[in-house]
Scaffold this active site. Structure first.
Site, PDB file in Angstrom:
ATOM      1  N   ARG A  23      89.374  56.116  18.768  1.00 12.51           N
ATOM      2  CA  ARG A  23      89.323  57.509  19.198  1.00 12.51           C
ATOM      3  C   ARG A  23      87.874  57.863  19.508  1.00 12.51           C
ATOM      4  O   ARG A  23      86.956  57.210  19.014  1.00 12.51           O
ATOM      5  CB  ARG A  23      89.859  58.415  18.103  1.00 12.51           C
ATOM      6  CG  ARG A  23      91.380  58.347  17.959  1.00 12.51           C
ATOM      7  CD  ARG A  23      91.786  58.930  16.649  1.00 12.51           C
ATOM      8  NE  ARG A  23      91.016  58.305  15.575  1.00 12.51           N
ATOM      9  CZ  ARG A  23      91.074  58.655  14.298  1.00 12.51           C
ATOM     10  NH1 ARG A  23      91.844  59.619  13.939  1.00 12.51           N
ATOM     11  NH2 ARG A  23      90.340  58.025  13.380  1.00 12.51           N
ATOM     12  N   CYS A  42      54.959  67.467  30.515  1.00  8.97           N
ATOM     13  CA  CYS A  42      55.017  68.909  30.294  1.00  8.97           C
ATOM     14  C   CYS A  42      53.949  69.647  31.119  1.00  8.97           C
ATOM     15  O   CYS A  42      52.919  69.071  31.463  1.00  8.97           O
ATOM     16  CB  CYS A  42      54.823  69.204  28.805  1.00  8.97           C
ATOM     17  SG  CYS A  42      56.324  69.010  27.827  1.00  8.97           S
ATOM     18  N   HIS A 112      60.662  70.793  28.130  1.00 12.65           N
ATOM     19  CA  HIS A 112      60.748  69.508  27.436  1.00 12.65           C
ATOM     20  C   HIS A 112      62.094  69.302  26.736  1.00 12.65           C
ATOM     21  O   HIS A 112      62.570  68.172  26.627  1.00 12.65           O
ATOM     22  CB  HIS A 112      59.611  69.426  26.403  1.00 12.65           C
ATOM     23  CG  HIS A 112      59.474  68.100  25.747  1.00 12.65           C
ATOM     24  ND1 HIS A 112      58.636  67.111  26.227  1.00 12.65           N
ATOM     25  CD2 HIS A 112      60.089  67.567  24.657  1.00 12.65           C
ATOM     26  CE1 HIS A 112      58.736  66.049  25.452  1.00 12.65           C
ATOM     27  NE2 HIS A 112      59.607  66.294  24.492  1.00 12.65           N
ATOM     28  N   HIS A 165      64.035  63.531  32.858  1.00  6.66           N
ATOM     29  CA  HIS A 165      63.565  62.948  34.119  1.00  6.66           C
ATOM     30  C   HIS A 165      64.562  61.921  34.622  1.00  6.66           C
ATOM     31  O   HIS A 165      65.371  61.391  33.849  1.00  6.66           O
ATOM     32  CB  HIS A 165      62.197  62.283  33.935  1.00  6.66           C
ATOM     33  CG  HIS A 165      62.232  61.035  33.091  1.00  6.66           C
ATOM     34  ND1 HIS A 165      62.373  61.071  31.723  1.00  6.66           N
ATOM     35  CD2 HIS A 165      62.166  59.718  33.418  1.00  6.66           C
ATOM     36  CE1 HIS A 165      62.380  59.833  31.241  1.00  6.66           C
ATOM     37  NE2 HIS A 165      62.262  58.994  32.259  1.00  6.66           N
ATOM     38  N   CYS A 195      89.366  53.860  53.467  1.00  2.24           N
ATOM     39  CA  CYS A 195      88.309  53.684  52.476  1.00  2.24           C
ATOM     40  C   CYS A 195      88.939  53.577  51.096  1.00  2.24           C
ATOM     41  O   CYS A 195      89.798  54.384  50.730  1.00  2.24           O
ATOM     42  CB  CYS A 195      87.358  54.879  52.550  1.00  2.24           C
ATOM     43  SG  CYS A 195      86.393  55.141  51.052  1.00  2.24           S
ATOM     44  N   HIS A 239      85.326  61.972  52.707  1.00  4.44           N
ATOM     45  CA  HIS A 239      84.647  60.701  52.898  1.00  4.44           C
ATOM     46  C   HIS A 239      83.194  60.882  53.339  1.00  4.44           C
ATOM     47  O   HIS A 239      82.919  61.536  54.331  1.00  4.44           O
ATOM     48  CB  HIS A 239      85.389  59.833  53.917  1.00  4.44           C
ATOM     49  CG  HIS A 239      84.738  58.492  54.055  1.00  4.44           C
ATOM     50  ND1 HIS A 239      84.901  57.493  53.120  1.00  4.44           N
ATOM     51  CD2 HIS A 239      83.873  58.017  54.975  1.00  4.44           C
ATOM     52  CE1 HIS A 239      84.165  56.451  53.478  1.00  4.44           C
ATOM     53  NE2 HIS A 239      83.533  56.735  54.600  1.00  4.44           N
ATOM     54  N   PHE A 307      79.868  37.024  25.615  1.00  3.22           N
ATOM     55  CA  PHE A 307      81.054  36.864  26.463  1.00  3.22           C
ATOM     56  C   PHE A 307      80.856  37.573  27.801  1.00  3.22           C
ATOM     57  O   PHE A 307      81.160  37.023  28.858  1.00  3.22           O
ATOM     58  CB  PHE A 307      82.298  37.404  25.748  1.00  3.22           C
ATOM     59  CG  PHE A 307      83.542  37.263  26.576  1.00  3.22           C
ATOM     60  CD1 PHE A 307      84.059  36.013  26.872  1.00  3.22           C
ATOM     61  CD2 PHE A 307      84.173  38.393  27.097  1.00  3.22           C
ATOM     62  CE1 PHE A 307      85.190  35.869  27.655  1.00  3.22           C
ATOM     63  CE2 PHE A 307      85.318  38.258  27.877  1.00  3.22           C
ATOM     64  CZ  PHE A 307      85.822  37.000  28.155  1.00  3.22           C
TER      65      PHE A 307
HETATM   66 ZN    ZN Z   1      57.504  67.064  27.906  1.00  7.28          ZN
HETATM   67 ZN    ZN Z   2      85.986  57.346  51.406  1.00  9.02          ZN
END
Ligand code: ZN
Ligand code: ZN
Length: 332
Positions: A23, A42, A112, A165, A195, A239, A307
């Protein structure tokens, strides 16, 4: 019984391990916490970044001073360098070229402690408009074939700075993940003359099982064969192959849907680290009938191990139908 599922675009098979099914509350990602109150991104520290390439500023404020709401600067530690020629060469059967490219940082807000989930939709739209602007500008450089826009949010997802950012890297090569999507979707188009992403949206809309939200011309959905739990794709319902051809209204629509998805992921997974990646058509392509741009959002919840590295199969412990249902229930 675990289930093997095939992605209709790149043909990648994944293992949905329903026996390990969990879950949402069983995932314990390290929540992204903001530790510092200020950093080099900043306001007031503009001299600590390379000079700005693009900025949204109050009228009258000088470049590289406070007064901005968004800045784009070159990455101080770029993966690729902007100067020079590619000078491709061979060494026997091996190919090489100079590491020419562009590596930029989009500082999304002066705040920030904000995030794309908490910023108003207008500010998120400004970030998307900055992507568009930088893509269109870098397209003029004939050395570049592709611009990958991406975001690392939180240390576990690769962020080295916590200030909101995103980044973009322009490369002289089309990334292999994108070329796999290009050739897979071209094959699909050859067979069906449609598409594949448009078909996915149509089918998911009809069935509803994996649709998370559809609004403002965008769909957010859990892919049929996701590599990771809560992997989410956001794509325009009409599209479109090139992100940079989006108009302002379209990007506002994307801002709304992206904000919604990130807020719901935050609520269901308690502020997880995540990455998102924009897959758009290569810079030199005209409008493509078979390729459809999309944003892939991947919360960092599982680890990729032997894996996966060895086989290219991913083991996903969560059914995308369950992930989509959990995110739908979180409707605002
Ligand atoms: Zn910052
Ligand atoms: Zn498309």
């Amino acid at each position: 019984m675990p289930e093997l599922r095939r992605d209709p675009i790149v043909g990648r098979w994944v293992i949905i391990s329903t026996e390990r099914s969990r879950r949402p509350s069983d995932f314990k990602p390290e929540p992204v916490v903001v530790r510092a109150t200020s950093c080099v991104f900043c306001p007031g520290h503009e001299d600590k970044t390379p000079p700005e390439i693009l900025a949204l500023r109050l009228p009258g404020s000088a470049p590289n001073t406070p007064g901005w709401s968004l800045r784009v600067v070159a990455n101080k530690f770029p993966a690729l360098r902007i100067e020079g020629d590619l000078a491709p060469s061979g060494e026997g059967l091996f190919d090489r070229m100079n590491g020419v490219g562009a590596h930029e940082v989009v500082i999304e807000t002066p705040d920030h402690t904000a995030s794309l989930a908490t910023l108003p939709a207008d500010a998120v739209a400004d970030v998307l408009l900055a992507y568009r602007e930088r893509l269109s500008d870098l397209k003029k450089d004939p050395r570049f074939e592709y611009v990958l826009v991406f975001k690392n949010h939180g240390e576990a997802a690769g962020a080295s700075l916590e200030h909101p950012h995103s980044q973009l890297i322009a490369t002289p090569i089309i990334p292999i993940m994108v070329s796999e999507e290009l050739s897979g979707s071209a094959q699909y188009f050859q067979m069906k003359e449609r598409c594949v992403w448009c078909d996915v949206v149509r089918q998911e809309r009809r069935s509803g099982h994996r649709m998370i939200v559809e609004a403002h011309g965008f769909a957010a959905l859990a892919p049929f064969a996701p590599r990771f739990p809560f992997e989410t794709w956001i794509l325009p319902t009409r599209h479109r192959s090139a992100f940079e051809d989006s108009d302002v209204d379209e990007l506002r629509g994307l801002a709304e849907v992206l904000g919604t998805v990130l807020r719901r992921l935050n609520r269901v997974l308690e502020g997880p680290p995540f990455n998102f990646m924009l897959h758009t058509a290569p810079l030199r392509e005209p409008a493509l009938e078979h390729f459809h741009w999309h944003l892939e959002v991947i919360p960092k919840l599982t680890r990729v191990a032997g894996f996966e590295w060895g086989s290219g199969f991913f083991i996903n412990p969560m059914l995308p139908e369950d992930a989509a249902a959990a995110l739908r229930e979180e409707a605002e």
